[in-house]
Write a protein that holds these residues in place. Structure first.
Motif, PDB file in Angstrom:
ATOM      1  N   ARG A 144       0.911  -1.265   0.081  1.00 41.77           N
ATOM      2  CA  ARG A 144      -0.178  -0.178  -0.262  1.00 41.77           C
ATOM      3  C   ARG A 144       0.259   1.249  -0.146  1.00 41.77           C
ATOM      4  O   ARG A 144       0.466   2.339  -0.843  1.00 41.77           O
ATOM      5  CB  ARG A 144      -1.517   0.210   1.563  1.00 41.77           C
ATOM      6  N   GLU A 150      -0.427  -1.836  -6.829  1.00 41.29           N
ATOM      7  CA  GLU A 150      -1.118  -2.308  -7.667  1.00 41.29           C
ATOM      8  C   GLU A 150       0.104  -3.029  -8.657  1.00 41.29           C
ATOM      9  O   GLU A 150       0.178  -4.167  -8.654  1.00 41.29           O
ATOM     10  CB  GLU A 150      -2.065  -1.997  -8.490  1.00 41.29           C
ATOM     11  N   ARG A 175      -6.704  -6.892   0.093  1.00 43.13           N
ATOM     12  CA  ARG A 175      -6.039  -5.667  -0.058  1.00 43.13           C
ATOM     13  C   ARG A 175      -4.832  -4.830  -0.523  1.00 43.13           C
ATOM     14  O   ARG A 175      -4.147  -4.531   0.598  1.00 43.13           O
ATOM     15  CB  ARG A 175      -6.981  -5.116   0.761  1.00 43.13           C
ATOM     16  N   LEU A 176      -4.171  -5.305  -1.786  1.00 40.92           N
ATOM     17  CA  LEU A 176      -2.670  -4.543  -1.589  1.00 40.92           C
ATOM     18  C   LEU A 176      -1.780  -4.990  -0.114  1.00 40.92           C
ATOM     19  O   LEU A 176      -0.335  -5.142   0.151  1.00 40.92           O
ATOM     20  CB  LEU A 176      -2.649  -3.238  -1.247  1.00 40.92           C
ATOM     21  N   ASP A 209     -13.305  -7.861   2.187  1.00 40.44           N
ATOM     22  CA  ASP A 209     -11.676  -8.112   1.715  1.00 40.44           C
ATOM     23  C   ASP A 209     -11.986  -9.744   1.526  1.00 40.44           C
ATOM     24  O   ASP A 209     -12.952 -10.856   1.810  1.00 40.44           O
ATOM     25  CB  ASP A 209     -10.491  -8.557   2.583  1.00 40.44           C
ATOM     26  N   SER A 233     -15.902  -1.362   0.004  1.00 38.07           N
ATOM     27  CA  SER A 233     -15.044  -0.597   0.069  1.00 38.07           C
ATOM     28  C   SER A 233     -14.693  -0.285  -1.976  1.00 38.07           C
ATOM     29  O   SER A 233     -15.300  -1.115  -2.876  1.00 38.07           O
ATOM     30  CB  SER A 233     -13.094  -0.689   0.073  1.00 38.07           C
ATOM     31  N   GLU A 235     -11.872  -0.622  -3.234  1.00 36.46           N
ATOM     32  CA  GLU A 235     -10.807  -1.122  -3.607  1.00 36.46           C
ATOM     33  C   GLU A 235     -11.249  -2.906  -4.390  1.00 36.46           C
ATOM     34  O   GLU A 235     -10.932  -3.319  -4.919  1.00 36.46           O
ATOM     35  CB  GLU A 235      -9.617  -1.400  -2.726  1.00 36.46           C
ATOM     36  N   VAL A 236     -12.113  -3.527  -3.901  1.00 40.75           N
ATOM     37  CA  VAL A 236     -12.385  -4.967  -3.699  1.00 40.75           C
ATOM     38  C   VAL A 236     -14.117  -4.641  -3.834  1.00 40.75           C
ATOM     39  O   VAL A 236     -14.897  -4.298  -2.871  1.00 40.75           O
ATOM     40  CB  VAL A 236     -12.026  -5.470  -2.558  1.00 40.75           C
ATOM     41  N   THR A 237     -14.614  -5.506  -5.034  1.00 39.56           N
ATOM     42  CA  THR A 237     -16.004  -5.587  -5.029  1.00 39.56           C
ATOM     43  C   THR A 237     -16.267  -6.965  -4.945  1.00 39.56           C
ATOM     44  O   THR A 237     -17.428  -7.266  -4.615  1.00 39.56           O
ATOM     45  CB  THR A 237     -16.193  -4.678  -6.802  1.00 39.56           C
TER      46      THR A 237
END
Length: 267
Positions: A144, A150, A175-176, A209, A233, A235-237
């Protein structure tokens, strides 16, 4: 907050003494931050959980962190802390470790982790801003704070996967973050065992996550009514696509738990 309509939630409200509330920690009870050591719990979460615990059959935090770390990050200088939540159980390292009533039980550390601790600093050398987090029963690599999080994560994925294969570990993506940990346990198995232990009659699990997908699967597989909550979030769907209820991060999770508590208290 107006509670949404859902059969699993209705079952929980109708029979709270048979309900288990399962929760992830990072991204669900605590905001995601650049330094994992600074991931403090939402300030209102312990108080809300303490009230909810008086009405439901059990509250369990299922996290990749060691239980002691989750407790420390859930401490408060003023007001209740996680340790003050009546009957709380923390299943750390995806269920390998357990904290309950002030006592932690854990297996011996996996031997392959020593080789991971030696090799990881060499693998990440040259990647600026990469953080290695030693969790005792697992080791995580966070990107991060790197210049291109990424891209760095993708470059490290192959070498870290090779190291996991050499040492008999598995890679848990997040997440990262890429975490190397022993195989054989995930949040789904940990949650399923806890539901059986408590003879739960309904279950709600909230996560944010990729590691929480296994817990979502456990909710679906359980022979009891269940509801899956996503702490949303950008970042994560993947979780939002599988969730029954989506809320806005840890603040939204706290508001949902507060609304459930208020309904159970008749207010």
């Amino acid at each position: 907050m107006m509670l949404p309509e859902h059969t699993g939630l209705e079952a929980l409200l109708a029979d709270p003494s048979g309900a288990v509330i399962g929760l992830d920690y990072d991204g669900t009870l605590a905001p995601i931050v650049a330094d994992p050591a600074s991931a403090r719990i939402h300030p209102e979460a312990p108080g809300v959980l303490a009230e909810l615990a008086k009405r439901v059959g059990g509250i369990v935090i299922v996290t990749g962190r060691p239980p002691g770390t989750a407790l420390a990050l859930g401490a408060s200088a003023s007001g209740p802390s996680l340790a003050d939540v009546p009957g709380l159980v923390i299943l750390g390292h995806y269920g390998l470790e357990r904290w309950e009533a002030g006592r932690i039980t854990a297996p011996p550390p996996f031997r392959g982790l020593e080789q991971v601790r030696e090799r990881l600093p060499i693998i990440v050398r040259g990647f600026g801003g990469v953080l290695i987090e030693d969790k005792g029963q697992a080791v995580a690599v966070h990107t991060r704070t790197s210049p291109d999080p990424e891209a760095t994560l993708e470059e490290l994925r192959g070498p870290i996967s090779d190291l996991a294969a050499e040492t008999g570990l598995v890679v848990e993506p997040g997440r990262l973050v890429l975490e190397l940990r022993p195989a054989g346990m995930d949040k789904g198995r940990a949650l399923s065992r806890f539901l059986a232990e408590r003879r739960a009659r309904s279950v709600m699990f909230a996560g944010d996550d990729l590691g929480d997908l296994a817990a979502f699967d456990a909710v679906v597989a359980a022979p009891i009514p269940g509801v899956r909550v996503c702490s949303g979030s950008a970042e994560v769907t993947a979780l939002a696509e599988r969730a029954d209820i989506v809320v806005d991060g840890p603040a939204g999770v706290v508001e949902l738990l507060r609304a459930i508590t208020q309904r159970l208290n008749g207010s």
